[in-house]
Design a protein around this motif. Structure first.
Motif, PDB file in Angstrom:
ATOM      1  N   THR A  14      32.300  44.507  32.510  1.00  0.00           N
ATOM      2  CA  THR A  14      34.154  45.214  33.781  1.00  0.00           C
ATOM      3  C   THR A  14      35.261  44.474  33.213  1.00  0.00           C
ATOM      4  O   THR A  14      36.465  45.247  33.232  1.00  0.00           O
ATOM      5  CB  THR A  14      33.887  45.138  35.053  1.00  0.00           C
ATOM      6  OG1 THR A  14      33.846  43.288  35.902  1.00  0.00           O
ATOM      7  CG2 THR A  14      32.786  45.951  35.667  1.00  0.00           C
ATOM      8  N   SER A  17      36.770  46.411  29.719  1.00  0.00           N
ATOM      9  CA  SER A  17      36.408  47.809  29.955  1.00  0.00           C
ATOM     10  C   SER A  17      37.363  48.351  29.311  1.00  0.00           C
ATOM     11  O   SER A  17      37.267  49.929  28.970  1.00  0.00           O
ATOM     12  CB  SER A  17      35.865  48.852  31.220  1.00  0.00           C
ATOM     13  OG  SER A  17      37.185  48.303  32.033  1.00  0.00           O
ATOM     14  N   THR A  68      41.814  42.024  32.265  1.00  0.00           N
ATOM     15  CA  THR A  68      42.098  43.201  32.913  1.00  0.00           C
ATOM     16  C   THR A  68      43.451  43.587  33.302  1.00  0.00           C
ATOM     17  O   THR A  68      43.734  44.934  32.816  1.00  0.00           O
ATOM     18  CB  THR A  68      40.895  43.697  34.599  1.00  0.00           C
ATOM     19  OG1 THR A  68      39.926  42.859  34.429  1.00  0.00           O
ATOM     20  CG2 THR A  68      40.808  45.401  34.859  1.00  0.00           C
TER      21      THR A  68
ATOM     22  N   LEU B  42      32.279  50.333  31.897  1.00  0.00           N
ATOM     23  CA  LEU B  42      31.912  49.976  33.000  1.00  0.00           C
ATOM     24  C   LEU B  42      31.325  50.632  33.578  1.00  0.00           C
ATOM     25  O   LEU B  42      30.798  49.586  35.015  1.00  0.00           O
ATOM     26  CB  LEU B  42      33.631  51.008  33.588  1.00  0.00           C
ATOM     27  CG  LEU B  42      35.024  50.386  33.476  1.00  0.00           C
ATOM     28  CD1 LEU B  42      36.236  51.195  34.182  1.00  0.00           C
ATOM     29  CD2 LEU B  42      34.760  48.421  35.017  1.00  0.00           C
ATOM     30  N   ASN B  65      32.122  48.581  44.311  1.00  0.00           N
ATOM     31  CA  ASN B  65      31.034  48.625  43.120  1.00  0.00           C
ATOM     32  C   ASN B  65      29.970  50.029  43.558  1.00  0.00           C
ATOM     33  O   ASN B  65      30.128  50.823  42.830  1.00  0.00           O
ATOM     34  CB  ASN B  65      29.867  47.751  42.504  1.00  0.00           C
ATOM     35  CG  ASN B  65      31.309  46.144  42.465  1.00  0.00           C
ATOM     36  OD1 ASN B  65      31.734  46.462  41.126  1.00  0.00           O
ATOM     37  ND2 ASN B  65      31.050  45.397  43.044  1.00  0.00           N
ATOM     38  N   THR B  68      32.770  52.292  43.288  1.00  0.00           N
ATOM     39  CA  THR B  68      33.705  52.591  41.831  1.00  0.00           C
ATOM     40  C   THR B  68      32.104  53.555  41.074  1.00  0.00           C
ATOM     41  O   THR B  68      32.981  54.451  40.438  1.00  0.00           O
ATOM     42  CB  THR B  68      33.845  51.695  41.196  1.00  0.00           C
ATOM     43  OG1 THR B  68      34.748  50.723  42.111  1.00  0.00           O
ATOM     44  CG2 THR B  68      34.402  51.370  39.661  1.00  0.00           C
ATOM     45  N   LEU B  72      32.671  56.956  38.597  1.00  0.00           N
ATOM     46  CA  LEU B  72      32.364  56.759  37.818  1.00  0.00           C
ATOM     47  C   LEU B  72      31.528  58.055  37.215  1.00  0.00           C
ATOM     48  O   LEU B  72      31.215  58.944  35.860  1.00  0.00           O
ATOM     49  CB  LEU B  72      32.095  55.517  37.048  1.00  0.00           C
ATOM     50  CG  LEU B  72      32.773  54.849  36.763  1.00  0.00           C
ATOM     51  CD1 LEU B  72      32.161  53.016  37.014  1.00  0.00           C
ATOM     52  CD2 LEU B  72      34.157  54.412  36.228  1.00  0.00           C
TER      53      LEU B  72
END
Lengths: 85, 85
Positions: A14, A17, A68, B42, B65, B68, B72
């Motif tokens: 992550t 990413s 990030t 990701l 997550n 997310t 995605l």
């Protein structure tokens, strides 16, 4: 040990990413399909994660989100550079 | 309480960060500048975060997550749908 490796793999995937996205933008010099709101919202989010990590004194949270944030700042600079063309 | 709010704000901003990108793709029907490697990397990363969260029995890690990952997967489906055009 196994679970630590899962956590390290999760964090590595992550936090790096956005590097493929940076390389793609550098190659194509085109950013028109990238959402600047996504970049700004994520930058705000990971900045707060860094603040939260400093409060918790958790080096992993600080480090992962700093990488990030760095990649998001690079992407935002590239976005502003190439969106004008 | 202040620090909890910082953590909640950080989590909310990052977990919903791909929704602006989804809306942009739905509006423009164009994905050519989006990096599919970023999306796949990701997806792999947040999937491992979910596994790690299940191991830690940490509902926040699992929930954040999962949202997310959902966004995605939607983006990957839209990518495959629109890249052919």
């Amino acid at each position: 040990m196994f679970w630590e490796l899962i956590g390290i793999a999760a964090a590595s995937l992550t936090m790096f990413s956005f590097f493929p996205q940076i390389f793609k933008v550098l190659r194509t010099k085109s950013v028109k399909d990238v959402s600047p709101i996504m970049l700004l919202q994520l930058s705000g989010g990971v900045s707060l994660w860094i603040v939260y990590g400093l409060h918790l004194k958790n080096l992993i949270i600080i480090l992962a989100n700093s990488i990030t944030l760095f990649s998001l700042i690079v992407l935002l600079i590239l976005y502003m550079l190439y969106i004008k063309r």
